[in-house]
Structure formats: C-alpha cells, structure tokens
Scaffold this motif. Structure first.
Motif, PDB file in Angstrom:
ATOM      1  N   GLY A   1      36.337  83.608 -16.786  1.00 36.28           N
ATOM      2  CA  GLY A   1      36.162  82.415 -15.965  1.00 36.28           C
ATOM      3  C   GLY A   1      35.003  81.521 -16.341  1.00 36.28           C
ATOM      4  O   GLY A   1      34.615  80.648 -15.554  1.00 36.28           O
TER       5      GLY A   1
ATOM      6  N   GLY B   1      33.274  78.403 -17.576  1.00 35.71           N
ATOM      7  CA  GLY B   1      33.732  77.024 -17.704  1.00 35.71           C
ATOM      8  C   GLY B   1      33.374  76.423 -19.049  1.00 35.71           C
ATOM      9  O   GLY B   1      32.351  76.773 -19.649  1.00 35.71           O
TER      10      GLY B   1
ATOM     11  N   TRP C   1      44.145  75.693 -25.817  1.00 37.12           N
ATOM     12  CA  TRP C   1      43.145  75.811 -24.746  1.00 37.12           C
ATOM     13  C   TRP C   1      42.458  74.476 -24.488  1.00 37.12           C
ATOM     14  O   TRP C   1      42.228  74.110 -23.332  1.00 37.12           O
ATOM     15  CB  TRP C   1      42.108  76.866 -25.123  1.00 37.12           C
ATOM     16  CG  TRP C   1      42.626  78.265 -25.135  1.00 37.12           C
ATOM     17  CD1 TRP C   1      43.703  78.760 -24.450  1.00 37.12           C
ATOM     18  CD2 TRP C   1      42.105  79.378 -25.873  1.00 37.12           C
ATOM     19  NE1 TRP C   1      43.879  80.097 -24.704  1.00 37.12           N
ATOM     20  CE2 TRP C   1      42.914  80.503 -25.579  1.00 37.12           C
ATOM     21  CE3 TRP C   1      41.037  79.534 -26.755  1.00 37.12           C
ATOM     22  CZ2 TRP C   1      42.671  81.768 -26.142  1.00 37.12           C
ATOM     23  CZ3 TRP C   1      40.800  80.792 -27.300  1.00 37.12           C
ATOM     24  CH2 TRP C   1      41.606  81.889 -27.003  1.00 37.12           C
TER      25      TRP C   1
ATOM     26  N   THR D   1      45.575  67.612 -16.671  1.00 38.07           N
ATOM     27  CA  THR D   1      45.433  66.670 -15.559  1.00 38.07           C
ATOM     28  C   THR D   1      44.705  65.441 -16.069  1.00 38.07           C
ATOM     29  O   THR D   1      43.541  65.535 -16.470  1.00 38.07           O
ATOM     30  CB  THR D   1      44.640  67.304 -14.411  1.00 38.07           C
ATOM     31  OG1 THR D   1      45.335  68.458 -13.928  1.00 38.07           O
ATOM     32  CG2 THR D   1      44.454  66.311 -13.274  1.00 38.07           C
TER      33      THR D   1
ATOM     34  N   LYS E   1      41.889  70.845 -17.215  1.00 36.71           N
ATOM     35  CA  LYS E   1      42.995  71.808 -17.259  1.00 36.71           C
ATOM     36  C   LYS E   1      42.481  73.199 -16.905  1.00 36.71           C
ATOM     37  O   LYS E   1      41.273  73.460 -16.962  1.00 36.71           O
ATOM     38  CB  LYS E   1      43.676  71.813 -18.623  1.00 36.71           C
ATOM     39  CG  LYS E   1      42.847  72.381 -19.769  1.00 36.71           C
ATOM     40  CD  LYS E   1      43.519  72.103 -21.115  1.00 36.71           C
ATOM     41  CE  LYS E   1      44.897  72.698 -21.277  1.00 36.71           C
ATOM     42  NZ  LYS E   1      44.870  74.168 -21.514  1.00 36.71           N
ATOM     43  N   GLN E   2      43.418  74.037 -16.540  1.00 34.59           N
ATOM     44  CA  GLN E   2      43.128  75.448 -16.353  1.00 34.59           C
ATOM     45  C   GLN E   2      43.426  76.155 -17.664  1.00 34.59           C
ATOM     46  O   GLN E   2      44.514  76.016 -18.220  1.00 34.59           O
ATOM     47  CB  GLN E   2      43.988  76.036 -15.230  1.00 34.59           C
ATOM     48  CG  GLN E   2      43.667  77.470 -14.884  1.00 34.59           C
ATOM     49  CD  GLN E   2      42.348  77.623 -14.148  1.00 34.59           C
ATOM     50  OE1 GLN E   2      41.885  76.687 -13.498  1.00 34.59           O
ATOM     51  NE2 GLN E   2      41.731  78.789 -14.237  1.00 34.59           N
ATOM     52  N   THR E   3      42.456  76.888 -18.183  1.00 42.88           N
ATOM     53  CA  THR E   3      42.613  77.602 -19.441  1.00 42.88           C
ATOM     54  C   THR E   3      42.334  79.077 -19.174  1.00 42.88           C
ATOM     55  O   THR E   3      41.176  79.455 -18.951  1.00 42.88           O
ATOM     56  CB  THR E   3      41.650  77.043 -20.509  1.00 42.88           C
ATOM     57  OG1 THR E   3      41.975  75.657 -20.736  1.00 42.88           O
ATOM     58  CG2 THR E   3      41.766  77.792 -21.802  1.00 42.88           C
TER      59      THR E   3
ATOM     60  N   ASN F   1      41.500  81.941 -17.157  1.00 42.40           N
ATOM     61  CA  ASN F   1      40.858  81.974 -15.837  1.00 42.40           C
ATOM     62  C   ASN F   1      39.704  80.985 -15.716  1.00 42.40           C
ATOM     63  O   ASN F   1      38.929  81.052 -14.753  1.00 42.40           O
ATOM     64  CB  ASN F   1      40.348  83.390 -15.551  1.00 42.40           C
ATOM     65  CG  ASN F   1      41.475  84.387 -15.446  1.00 42.40           C
ATOM     66  OD1 ASN F   1      42.515  84.093 -14.864  1.00 42.40           O
ATOM     67  ND2 ASN F   1      41.289  85.564 -16.025  1.00 42.40           N
ATOM     68  N   SER F   2      39.602  80.070 -16.670  1.00 42.83           N
ATOM     69  CA  SER F   2      38.495  79.119 -16.703  1.00 42.83           C
ATOM     70  C   SER F   2      38.969  77.693 -16.479  1.00 42.83           C
ATOM     71  O   SER F   2      40.105  77.346 -16.803  1.00 42.83           O
ATOM     72  CB  SER F   2      37.786  79.188 -18.063  1.00 42.83           C
ATOM     73  OG  SER F   2      37.219  80.451 -18.286  1.00 42.83           O
ATOM     74  N   ARG F   3      38.070  76.886 -15.959  1.00 45.01           N
ATOM     75  CA  ARG F   3      38.303  75.449 -15.919  1.00 45.01           C
ATOM     76  C   ARG F   3      37.765  74.828 -17.207  1.00 45.01           C
ATOM     77  O   ARG F   3      36.710  75.240 -17.701  1.00 45.01           O
ATOM     78  CB  ARG F   3      37.585  74.830 -14.722  1.00 45.01           C
ATOM     79  CG  ARG F   3      38.200  75.180 -13.377  1.00 45.01           C
ATOM     80  CD  ARG F   3      37.347  74.622 -12.244  1.00 45.01           C
ATOM     81  NE  ARG F   3      38.006  74.759 -10.954  1.00 45.01           N
ATOM     82  CZ  ARG F   3      37.479  74.352  -9.801  1.00 45.01           C
ATOM     83  NH1 ARG F   3      36.276  73.769  -9.796  1.00 45.01           N
ATOM     84  NH2 ARG F   3      38.143  74.509  -8.669  1.00 45.01           N
TER      85      ARG F   3
ATOM     86  N   TRP G   1      31.924  70.886 -12.212  1.00 49.00           N
ATOM     87  CA  TRP G   1      33.273  71.297 -11.796  1.00 49.00           C
ATOM     88  C   TRP G   1      33.737  72.552 -12.513  1.00 49.00           C
ATOM     89  O   TRP G   1      34.392  73.407 -11.914  1.00 49.00           O
ATOM     90  CB  TRP G   1      34.263  70.155 -12.040  1.00 49.00           C
ATOM     91  CG  TRP G   1      35.646  70.482 -11.573  1.00 49.00           C
ATOM     92  CD1 TRP G   1      36.089  70.581 -10.281  1.00 49.00           C
ATOM     93  CD2 TRP G   1      36.779  70.783 -12.409  1.00 49.00           C
ATOM     94  NE1 TRP G   1      37.427  70.915 -10.257  1.00 49.00           N
ATOM     95  CE2 TRP G   1      37.865  71.042 -11.543  1.00 49.00           C
ATOM     96  CE3 TRP G   1      36.966  70.854 -13.792  1.00 49.00           C
ATOM     97  CZ2 TRP G   1      39.137  71.374 -12.022  1.00 49.00           C
ATOM     98  CZ3 TRP G   1      38.229  71.173 -14.273  1.00 49.00           C
ATOM     99  CH2 TRP G   1      39.300  71.439 -13.398  1.00 49.00           C
ATOM    100  N   VAL G   2      33.409  72.691 -13.794  1.00 47.72           N
ATOM    101  CA  VAL G   2      33.895  73.869 -14.536  1.00 47.72           C
ATOM    102  C   VAL G   2      33.064  75.112 -14.260  1.00 47.72           C
ATOM    103  O   VAL G   2      33.512  76.235 -14.526  1.00 47.72           O
ATOM    104  CB  VAL G   2      33.947  73.627 -16.067  1.00 47.72           C
ATOM    105  CG1 VAL G   2      34.805  72.414 -16.389  1.00 47.72           C
ATOM    106  CG2 VAL G   2      32.564  73.515 -16.692  1.00 47.72           C
TER     107      VAL G   2
END
Length: 265
Positions: free
Chosen positions: A98, A100, A120, A183, A227-229, A231-233, A261-262
C-alpha cells in the motif's frame, strides 16, 4: 538561510536522475510544502531502496527518474536495460503493502522493457518504436515550451483548491496513455497529433525537432490521472519539465495534493 525540516509528519523518498533537471528549483517544490519532507536519492541508488525494507520510514515514493536507458551506448542509444529481479519483486511488494506513488513527467519513460511497470503507471513514453499491449507502436513525441491551458477535473482530492483551468508553459508528450484504466484529472488544450510534436527516436539519433518519416497517430490529451495499483494509490502528472512548471503555484498544489492523497490512510 531557510530552515530544512526533516521530521515532518509525511516523509517522501524522491527518486531522481536519468534526465537533466534543475535540482535546486525542483527541490523548492517540496520545501514549500508544510508538513512534508522530501529526501532526494539518485538512481541507481534509489532502485535499491524501492522495497519494503528500503522504504521503511517513508510514506510515499515520488518518481522523477528515468532508469533503464543507456544514452551513452555506442549503438541504438538509448539502449534499453532490463530491471533486475530483485527490483521487480521489491517494487511489487511496495505496491502490495500500500505504499503510495506519485510519478512525474519523464518517469513515464523509465524501464521501457518492463511492461508491468507501465501498466502500474498507466502509460508509457517510448524512445524507439516498439510494442505496447501486444501492438506495434511508433516512438513517442515531445514538444518543448508549449503554452497550453489545463482543464481540471473537479471533485477529486488531487485537484482540490485548483481553478477550473490554468495555464502552463512546459514540455508535452505524445505517447501511450491507458485511459480506460485511470481516473482522469487533467486535460490539455494542446493538439496531440503528429504535426505538433517531434520524434523522440529521431532526436536521439541527432535530428532534434524533426518528424521526417515519423507516423504517429493522434494521442490522448490526458496529462494527469489517478489510479489504484495493486493495494496502492498512484498519481501520474505529466507536467514538470523545468522551473516554468516548478514555480507555478497550481503545479505545486497538484504535487502536494497528490502526495497527501496517495499516502497510506
């Protein structure tokens, strides 16, 4: 003399090198962020830290690097280099736990043979014609010092506090963007077609600002996404070639928002 704070609540490891940049001006982007500390580490040393043990104590990985390319190779420069298995495993482990990631500008060209890395990231810049997602593609395009308007997608934490549009003078890329998997955050008013860009492959062969015989289809005007990569932002921001971007308060707000945010929640 400014006070440099190393005990900020949010710690970033910033991987750099592989592409020329104004280090002092770039570092000023992070020094202006309240509560965020950035530690710059040059490649290839940075790659050795891109694993859970190496990133211990850091919250976010910022990529402003361009590894995997040998621009001094005697033939076919830049020669593409393979990432070693330990880096690939370590980077995946970071994403699985997770951590970021914020990728900036030329980071989209790093590790050109590592397809999963670009899945990714959400796109790829290529210095030579190649293959992306099983399809033959042309080398990517670049355009320096383009003054363009950036339309901001509202309602996302990365774009919070930004105006609906703002203007930058910066380098743009005509490359591969995996729009279906991200996104959208930022779109450029520039024309992303062959007639407004130069061939990267011709440039590294000594023909700067040339597109003779280069046939690149029109591309996406999406220049920022989230994007979600695993389990990470992850956030990618194409702007950021030099001081004209670094000094923009809107660019600084974007980078800071992206880091916040990440960061693991």
């Amino acid at each position: 003399m400014p006070i440099i704070r190393h005990r900020a609540p949010l710690q970033c490891l910033v991987a750099v090198r592989g592409h020329p940049f104004d280090r002092t001006a770039f570092d000023a982007v992070f020094q202006a962020m309240d509560g965020i500390s950035a530690t710059m580490v040059d490649q290839p040393a940075a790659a050795r830290l891109m694993n859970p043990d190496g990133m211990r104590g850091f919250d976010v990985l910022v990529l402003y690097d361009m590894p995997g390319l040998d621009f001094e190779a005697p033939e076919n420069a830049p020669l593409y280099l393979e990432p070693d298995d330990s880096l690939k495993a370590g980077f995946r482990a970071l994403l699985e736990q997770g951590t970021g990631v914020v990728a900036l500008h030329h980071a989209l060209a790093g590790w050109p043979t590592w397809a999963e890395y670009h899945e990714w990231l959400g796109g790829q810049f290529l210095y030579h014609p190649g293959e992306v997602r099983g399809q033959a593609v042309a080398d990517s395009g670049y355009a320096h010092d383009v003054t363009h308007d950036i339309a901001v997608t509202p309602g996302h934490p990365v774009t919070a506090g930004l105006p609906a549009t703002f203007t930058l003078t910066d380098e743009l890329y005509l490359g591969q963007v995996f729009e279906d998997d991200v996104t959208p955050l930022l779109r450029s008013s520039a024309a992303f077609d062959r007639d407004h860009f130069w061939s990267a492959d011709l440039a590294v062969k000594g023909q700067m600002h040339c597109r003779d015989g280069w046939d690149h289809p029109a591309g996406s005007n999406l220049i920022g996404w989230a994007k979600q990569t695993l389990n990470s932002r992850l956030v990618y921001l194409q702007p950021g070639d030099g001081p004209s971007a670094y000094d923009s308060p809107h660019y600084r707000q974007l980078v800071e928002n992206a880091i916040r945010w990440v960061a693991p929640q």
